[in-house]
Write a protein that holds these residues in place. Structure first.
Motif, short mmCIF file in Angstrom:
data_model
loop_
_atom_site.label_atom_id
_atom_site.label_comp_id
_atom_site.label_asym_id
_atom_site.label_seq_id
_atom_site.Cartn_x
_atom_site.Cartn_y
_atom_site.Cartn_z
N PHE A 5 0.74 -1.13 0.06
CA PHE A 5 -0.04 0.02 -0.06
C PHE A 5 0.94 1.35 -0.08
CE2 PHE A 5 -3.15 -3.05 1.45
CZ PHE A 5 -4.26 -2.88 0.45
N ASN A 6 2.03 1.32 0.81
CA ASN A 6 2.87 2.42 0.51
C ASN A 6 3.49 2.56 -0.87
OD1 ASN A 6 2.59 3.01 3.27
ND2 ASN A 6 4.44 1.79 3.90
N ALA A 7 3.75 1.72 -1.61
CA ALA A 7 4.27 1.48 -2.79
C ALA A 7 3.23 2.28 -3.63
CB ALA A 7 4.80 0.52 -3.27
N LEU A 8 1.93 1.50 -3.42
CA LEU A 8 1.04 1.94 -4.48
C LEU A 8 0.54 3.36 -4.23
CD1 LEU A 8 -1.46 1.05 -6.31
CD2 LEU A 8 -2.78 0.39 -4.51
N TYR A 9 0.52 3.86 -3.06
CA TYR A 9 0.09 5.49 -2.64
C TYR A 9 0.97 6.30 -3.43
CZ TYR A 9 -0.28 9.84 -0.27
OH TYR A 9 -0.44 11.06 0.07
N SER A 10 2.39 5.92 -3.26
CA SER A 10 3.64 6.72 -3.98
C SER A 10 3.34 7.00 -5.40
CB SER A 10 4.92 5.91 -3.61
OG SER A 10 5.46 6.11 -2.31
N GLU A 11 3.20 5.64 -6.09
CA GLU A 11 2.69 5.71 -7.43
C GLU A 11 1.55 6.56 -7.92
OE1 GLU A 11 1.97 2.34 -10.86
OE2 GLU A 11 2.94 1.74 -8.84
N LEU A 12 0.38 6.42 -7.06
CA LEU A 12 -0.85 6.87 -7.33
C LEU A 12 -0.98 8.48 -7.36
CD1 LEU A 12 -3.24 4.18 -6.12
CD2 LEU A 12 -2.30 4.73 -8.41
N LYS A 13 -0.37 9.01 -6.08
CA LYS A 13 -0.35 10.43 -6.11
C LYS A 13 0.08 11.48 -6.96
CE LYS A 13 4.07 10.95 -3.43
NZ LYS A 13 4.46 11.19 -2.06
N SER A 14 0.73 10.84 -7.93
CA SER A 14 1.17 11.82 -9.23
C SER A 14 -0.03 11.56 -10.40
CB SER A 14 2.50 11.27 -9.65
OG SER A 14 2.44 10.11 -10.13
N LEU A 15 -1.02 10.84 -10.12
CA LEU A 15 -2.04 10.55 -11.39
C LEU A 15 -3.03 11.38 -10.99
CD1 LEU A 15 -1.67 6.55 -11.74
CD2 LEU A 15 -0.52 8.59 -12.95
N ASP A 16 -4.08 11.76 -11.91
CA ASP A 16 -5.12 12.48 -11.78
C ASP A 16 -6.02 11.24 -11.25
OD1 ASP A 16 -6.98 11.05 -13.85
OD2 ASP A 16 -5.99 12.33 -15.09
N ARG A 17 -7.32 11.67 -10.70
CA ARG A 17 -8.26 10.97 -9.82
C ARG A 17 -8.78 9.67 -10.58
NH1 ARG A 17 -11.23 10.30 -5.38
NH2 ARG A 17 -13.34 9.77 -5.48
N ILE A 18 -9.16 9.87 -11.64
CA ILE A 18 -9.82 8.78 -12.46
C ILE A 18 -8.61 8.05 -12.97
CG2 ILE A 18 -10.63 7.97 -14.81
CD1 ILE A 18 -12.38 10.76 -14.65
N ASP A 19 -7.45 8.31 -13.45
CA ASP A 19 -6.23 7.32 -13.63
C ASP A 19 -5.94 6.43 -12.52
OD1 ASP A 19 -6.43 7.88 -16.41
OD2 ASP A 19 -4.97 9.29 -16.27
N ALA A 20 -5.95 7.32 -11.40
CA ALA A 20 -5.46 6.77 -9.93
C ALA A 20 -6.44 5.67 -9.53
CB ALA A 20 -5.43 7.90 -9.09
N VAL A 21 -7.59 5.95 -9.75
CA VAL A 21 -8.65 4.73 -9.26
C VAL A 21 -8.58 3.78 -10.26
CG1 VAL A 21 -10.84 4.12 -9.06
CG2 VAL A 21 -10.01 6.31 -8.10
N GLN A 22 -8.25 3.69 -11.41
CA GLN A 22 -8.19 2.67 -12.34
C GLN A 22 -6.83 1.80 -12.04
OE1 GLN A 22 -10.58 1.36 -14.55
NE2 GLN A 22 -9.08 -0.34 -14.66
N LYS A 23 -5.85 2.50 -11.99
CA LYS A 23 -4.78 1.95 -11.64
C LYS A 23 -4.77 1.26 -10.38
CE LYS A 23 0.11 2.40 -12.43
NZ LYS A 23 0.71 1.98 -13.71
N GLN A 24 -5.02 1.86 -9.25
CA GLN A 24 -5.24 1.06 -8.07
C GLN A 24 -6.24 -0.02 -8.16
OE1 GLN A 24 -7.68 3.20 -5.27
NE2 GLN A 24 -7.15 2.15 -3.65
N ASN A 25 -6.98 0.03 -8.91
CA ASN A 25 -7.95 -1.31 -8.96
C ASN A 25 -7.18 -2.43 -9.78
OD1 ASN A 25 -10.14 -0.26 -7.65
ND2 ASN A 25 -11.34 0.27 -9.49
N ASP A 26 -6.46 -1.89 -10.86
CA ASP A 26 -5.72 -3.02 -11.28
C ASP A 26 -4.60 -3.75 -10.62
OD1 ASP A 26 -7.23 -2.45 -13.86
OD2 ASP A 26 -5.75 -1.10 -14.73
N ARG A 27 -3.88 -2.75 -9.97
CA ARG A 27 -2.61 -3.28 -9.00
C ARG A 27 -3.36 -4.13 -7.93
NH1 ARG A 27 1.91 -0.36 -8.31
NH2 ARG A 27 2.29 -2.03 -6.77
N PHE A 28 -4.35 -3.79 -7.48
CA PHE A 28 -4.93 -4.40 -6.24
C PHE A 28 -5.31 -5.86 -6.53
CE2 PHE A 28 -8.45 -5.73 -3.22
CZ PHE A 28 -7.56 -5.64 -2.33
#
Length: 60
Positions: A5-28
């Protein structure tokens, strides 16, 4: 789990909200699929509670 979750958060904080949600779902979901203990725990929980959860997984 915390490292994931720490690595995922670091990766997602630079993306816009929609891209971040999709990337989060894919990675999870990929993480669950690659972690047999977690996957088996989730499946066992679902099978135990499937009559009370508000969704159904095909094939189970």
């Amino acid at each position: 789990m915390q490292n994931f979750f720490n690595a995922l958060y670091s990766e997602l904080k630079s993306l816009d909200r929609i891209d971040a949600v999709q990337k989060q779902n894919d990675r999870f979901y990929k993480w669950i699929a690659s972690n047999p203990d977690l996957r088996n725990t989730i499946i066992a929980f679902y099978l135990d509670k499937k009559t009370t959860v508000p969704f159904q997984i095909d094939g189970w």
